[in-house]
Write a protein that holds these residues in place. Structure first.
Motif, PDB file in Angstrom:
ATOM      1  N   LYS A 160     157.162  91.714  29.455  1.00  0.00           N
ATOM      2  CA  LYS A 160     157.291  93.110  28.150  1.00  0.00           C
ATOM      3  C   LYS A 160     156.416  94.129  28.531  1.00  0.00           C
ATOM      4  N   ASN A 161     155.127  93.979  28.976  1.00  0.00           N
ATOM      5  CA  ASN A 161     154.384  94.963  29.767  1.00  0.00           C
ATOM      6  C   ASN A 161     154.990  95.966  30.581  1.00  0.00           C
ATOM      7  N   GLU A 162     155.523  95.226  31.804  1.00  0.00           N
ATOM      8  CA  GLU A 162     156.235  95.757  32.606  1.00  0.00           C
ATOM      9  C   GLU A 162     157.742  96.720  32.391  1.00  0.00           C
ATOM     10  N   LEU A 163     158.084  95.921  31.397  1.00  0.00           N
ATOM     11  CA  LEU A 163     159.346  96.777  30.746  1.00  0.00           C
ATOM     12  C   LEU A 163     159.113  98.015  29.909  1.00  0.00           C
ATOM     13  N   SER A 164     157.897  97.964  29.444  1.00  0.00           N
ATOM     14  CA  SER A 164     157.537  99.104  28.487  1.00  0.00           C
ATOM     15  C   SER A 164     157.397 100.424  29.593  1.00  0.00           C
ATOM     16  N   LYS A 165     157.279 100.319  30.746  1.00  0.00           N
ATOM     17  CA  LYS A 165     156.916 101.224  31.721  1.00  0.00           C
ATOM     18  C   LYS A 165     158.311 102.043  32.076  1.00  0.00           C
ATOM     19  N   PHE A 166     159.278 101.435  31.492  1.00  0.00           N
ATOM     20  CA  PHE A 166     160.856 102.148  31.908  1.00  0.00           C
ATOM     21  C   PHE A 166     160.911 103.087  30.898  1.00  0.00           C
ATOM     22  N   PRO A 167     161.639 104.179  31.180  1.00  0.00           N
ATOM     23  CA  PRO A 167     162.143 105.103  30.313  1.00  0.00           C
ATOM     24  C   PRO A 167     163.410 104.407  29.545  1.00  0.00           C
ATOM     25  N   ASP A 168     164.170 103.777  30.262  1.00  0.00           N
ATOM     26  CA  ASP A 168     165.333 103.207  29.724  1.00  0.00           C
ATOM     27  C   ASP A 168     165.014 101.591  29.809  1.00  0.00           C
ATOM     28  N   GLU A 172     170.241  97.233  31.946  1.00  0.00           N
ATOM     29  CA  GLU A 172     170.089  95.888  32.984  1.00  0.00           C
ATOM     30  C   GLU A 172     169.111  95.894  34.156  1.00  0.00           C
ATOM     31  N   ASN A 173     169.527  97.140  34.779  1.00  0.00           N
ATOM     32  CA  ASN A 173     168.642  97.394  36.096  1.00  0.00           C
ATOM     33  C   ASN A 173     166.946  97.403  35.879  1.00  0.00           C
ATOM     34  N   SER A 174     166.625  98.022  34.534  1.00  0.00           N
ATOM     35  CA  SER A 174     165.219  97.999  34.144  1.00  0.00           C
ATOM     36  C   SER A 174     164.636  96.618  33.977  1.00  0.00           C
ATOM     37  N   ARG A 175     165.656  95.844  33.220  1.00  0.00           N
ATOM     38  CA  ARG A 175     165.124  94.494  33.038  1.00  0.00           C
ATOM     39  C   ARG A 175     164.968  93.821  34.178  1.00  0.00           C
ATOM     40  N   TYR A 261     168.599  98.084  41.876  1.00  0.00           N
ATOM     41  CA  TYR A 261     168.843  99.460  42.620  1.00  0.00           C
ATOM     42  C   TYR A 261     167.326  99.882  42.238  1.00  0.00           C
ATOM     43  N   SER A 262     167.357 100.686  43.416  1.00  0.00           N
ATOM     44  CA  SER A 262     166.001 101.514  43.870  1.00  0.00           C
ATOM     45  C   SER A 262     166.104 102.881  44.285  1.00  0.00           C
ATOM     46  N   GLN A 263     165.965 103.737  43.443  1.00  0.00           N
ATOM     47  CA  GLN A 263     166.071 105.242  43.674  1.00  0.00           C
ATOM     48  C   GLN A 263     165.202 105.626  45.172  1.00  0.00           C
ATOM     49  N   ARG A 264     164.063 105.174  45.138  1.00  0.00           N
ATOM     50  CA  ARG A 264     163.454 105.777  46.255  1.00  0.00           C
ATOM     51  C   ARG A 264     163.640 104.733  47.471  1.00  0.00           C
ATOM     52  N   LEU A 265     164.085 103.695  47.170  1.00  0.00           N
ATOM     53  CA  LEU A 265     164.417 102.831  48.394  1.00  0.00           C
ATOM     54  C   LEU A 265     165.820 103.570  49.021  1.00  0.00           C
ATOM     55  N   ASN A 266     166.563 104.085  48.386  1.00  0.00           N
ATOM     56  CA  ASN A 266     167.839 104.908  48.874  1.00  0.00           C
ATOM     57  C   ASN A 266     167.227 105.916  49.496  1.00  0.00           C
ATOM     58  N   GLN A 267     166.419 106.659  48.935  1.00  0.00           N
ATOM     59  CA  GLN A 267     165.817 108.003  49.679  1.00  0.00           C
ATOM     60  C   GLN A 267     165.076 107.792  50.964  1.00  0.00           C
ATOM     61  N   TRP A 268     164.463 106.600  51.015  1.00  0.00           N
ATOM     62  CA  TRP A 268     163.709 106.267  52.191  1.00  0.00           C
ATOM     63  C   TRP A 268     164.323 105.220  53.120  1.00  0.00           C
ATOM     64  N   LYS A 359     173.828 101.237  44.290  1.00  0.00           N
ATOM     65  CA  LYS A 359     174.166 101.930  43.177  1.00  0.00           C
ATOM     66  C   LYS A 359     173.824 100.569  41.978  1.00  0.00           C
ATOM     67  N   VAL A 360     173.635 100.902  40.744  1.00  0.00           N
ATOM     68  CA  VAL A 360     173.337  99.746  40.027  1.00  0.00           C
ATOM     69  C   VAL A 360     174.392  98.601  39.781  1.00  0.00           C
ATOM     70  N   ARG A 361     173.995  97.497  39.943  1.00  0.00           N
ATOM     71  CA  ARG A 361     174.965  96.389  40.170  1.00  0.00           C
ATOM     72  C   ARG A 361     175.072  95.943  38.645  1.00  0.00           C
ATOM     73  N   GLN A 362     176.413  96.254  38.002  1.00  0.00           N
ATOM     74  CA  GLN A 362     176.722  95.556  36.748  1.00  0.00           C
ATOM     75  C   GLN A 362     176.676  93.931  36.773  1.00  0.00           C
ATOM     76  N   GLY A 363     176.386  93.350  35.700  1.00  0.00           N
ATOM     77  CA  GLY A 363     176.511  91.947  35.748  1.00  0.00           C
ATOM     78  C   GLY A 363     175.320  91.215  36.321  1.00  0.00           C
ATOM     79  N   SER A 364     174.445  91.867  36.965  1.00  0.00           N
ATOM     80  CA  SER A 364     173.237  91.125  37.732  1.00  0.00           C
ATOM     81  C   SER A 364     172.581  90.207  37.085  1.00  0.00           C
ATOM     82  N   TRP A 365     172.323  90.408  35.513  1.00  0.00           N
ATOM     83  CA  TRP A 365     171.672  89.530  34.824  1.00  0.00           C
ATOM     84  C   TRP A 365     172.224  88.044  34.804  1.00  0.00           C
ATOM     85  N   SER A 366     173.614  87.956  35.090  1.00  0.00           N
ATOM     86  CA  SER A 366     174.226  86.699  34.904  1.00  0.00           C
ATOM     87  C   SER A 366     173.890  85.858  36.223  1.00  0.00           C
ATOM     88  N   MET A 367     173.361  86.642  37.103  1.00  0.00           N
ATOM     89  CA  MET A 367     173.097  85.906  38.312  1.00  0.00           C
ATOM     90  C   MET A 367     171.587  85.192  38.654  1.00  0.00           C
TER      91      MET A 367
END
Length: 378
Positions: A160-168, A172-175, A261-268, A359-367
């Motif tokens: 919960k502490n880590e999740l609170s750091k996300f704006p969204d 699913e990707n944040s979670r 999905y990581s934005q910075r990873l895609n940039q780097w 890109k963000v993968r839909q349905g990843s939570w089920s995996m």
């Protein structure tokens, strides 16, 4: 005592499961149908134990201290898991596992006595080797007890502490990113008691002790298993990578935690590929000429440097794994893309193929493992 490890492998059902959930803590054993295949797996698994390669890469991997596990110790780990936790794992009774963690020794005093003796031995090594270090990462010779992290009392709080750091935080990707970070942080331990408590309930540790006792010599001087202690070093979950080496050549590279999905990873991406290629070619390839196998899967980590720029990051080797289908292929398929992993394509004649989640993968939570999904719902 349970069936031998070889018997467990040979009894694996080869029918596809109706449950498409992928549990990354489970051993990937399906497909081994002959004694030769089982023997090859056992040999390859032991060859990637840390004792076989760590001294070759002493400057390229994290500082490492060993606490010996005897053949008798391994048998105790097996017996305790089978008596107190195996059925709970099989029935996915995860709340009961948490409860049993604190009570198993009440009716198992002989095993409790062994536990206390090993705990004292391990704590002595910790105090001697890390007098100023308070936080550790611990594993056995082959794997960590990462399947046990969700049973720690403060796991949900860390998540919960880590999740609170996300704006969204509802995304699913944040979670999943917060969840993977919490799982990593939960592997930070501070005492021998905390280490052994995780090992006792870990199905991964149990499986590795079965393998070790079946394949290795029971003689005290010849049995080669250890508890591995390392300073706890923070690794961001998007900065781990899995490399595939065939005939000493790095052929493919993949994002390790590929559900996110990581934005910075895609940039780097290009910078990271060049950084890892350079590290492997200059610091790893020649040193592993003395390693027993020309084929292996190697995990890398990039840790923060003086600033947030990728160029200041340092590359480390985390561990080696067998070049076999039992090792997660990440964003590559052992079944359909083995020719890529073996470097038999024009795509990777000159440099490794590098795949990341673009890109963000839909349905990843089920995996995710059901143990994690059930716990997070609470």
């Amino acid at each position: 005592m349970s069936n031998s490890f070889a018997e467990q492998l040979s009894n694996v059902k080869l029918k596809p499961s109706k449950d498409k959930t992928k549990d990354f803590s489970d051993p990937k054993l399906a497909g081994f149908i002959t004694k030769d295949q089982i023997s090859t797996y056992q040999k390859s698994a032991l060859e990637t134990n840390m004792e076989e390669w760590q001294m070759l890469l002493i400057n390229e991997t994290f500082p490492t201290v060993y606490c010996p596990i005897t053949y008798s110790d391994a048998q105790h780990f097996i017996r305790i898991f089978e008596r107190h936790f195996q059925k709970l794992h099989d029935c996915q009774l995860f709340d009961q596992i948490r409860e049993r963690m604190d009570t198993w020794f009440n009716d198992d005093l002989e095993e409790k006595q062994w536990y206390e003796q090993l705990k004292e031995r391990l704590q002595t090594i910790i105090d001697q080797k890390f007098p100023d270090k308070k936080e550790f990462f611990a594993k056995t010779s082959s794997r960590s007890a990462k399947d046990a992290c969700v049973f720690k009392r403060n796991f949900l709080e860390i998540y919960k502490n880590e999740l609170s750091k996300f704006p969204d935080p509802l995304q699913e990707n944040s979670r999943i990113t917060a969840l993977l970070t919490a799982a990593f942080l939960s592997l930070c331990v501070t005492s021998a008691d905390e280490i052994l408590s995780m090992f006792i309930i870990s199905e991964r540790i149990y499986q590795d002790m079965l393998l070790a006792t079946e394949v290795q010599n029971s003689s005290h001087s010849l049995f080669k298993e250890n508890i591995i202690l390392r300073p706890f070093i923070l690794i961001d979950v998007d900065m781990e990578f899995r490399g595939f080496v065939y005939q000493k050549r790095l052929t493919c590279l993949s994002q390790y935690n590929y559900l996110i999905y990581s934005q910075r990873l895609n940039q780097w991406k290009d910078n990271i590929l060049e950084k890892i290629i350079s590290f492997f070619n200059q610091s790893i390839q020649t040193k592993l000429n003395e390693y027993k196998s020309n084929d292996y899967v190697i995990d890398f980590a990039l840790t923060k440097g003086d600033d947030e720029n990728v160029n200041s990051m340092k590359v480390w080797v985390i561990e080696l794994n067998p070049f076999m289908e039992t090792t997660d292929g990440a964003l590559f398929s052992w079944q359909h893309e083995r020719y890529l992993l073996e470097g038999q394509s024009n795509e990777n004649k000159d440099k490794p193929i590098f795949r990341i989640t673009e890109k963000v993968r839909q349905g990843s939570w089920s995996m995710l493992p059901i143990s994690i999904r059930q716990w997070i719902k609470k």
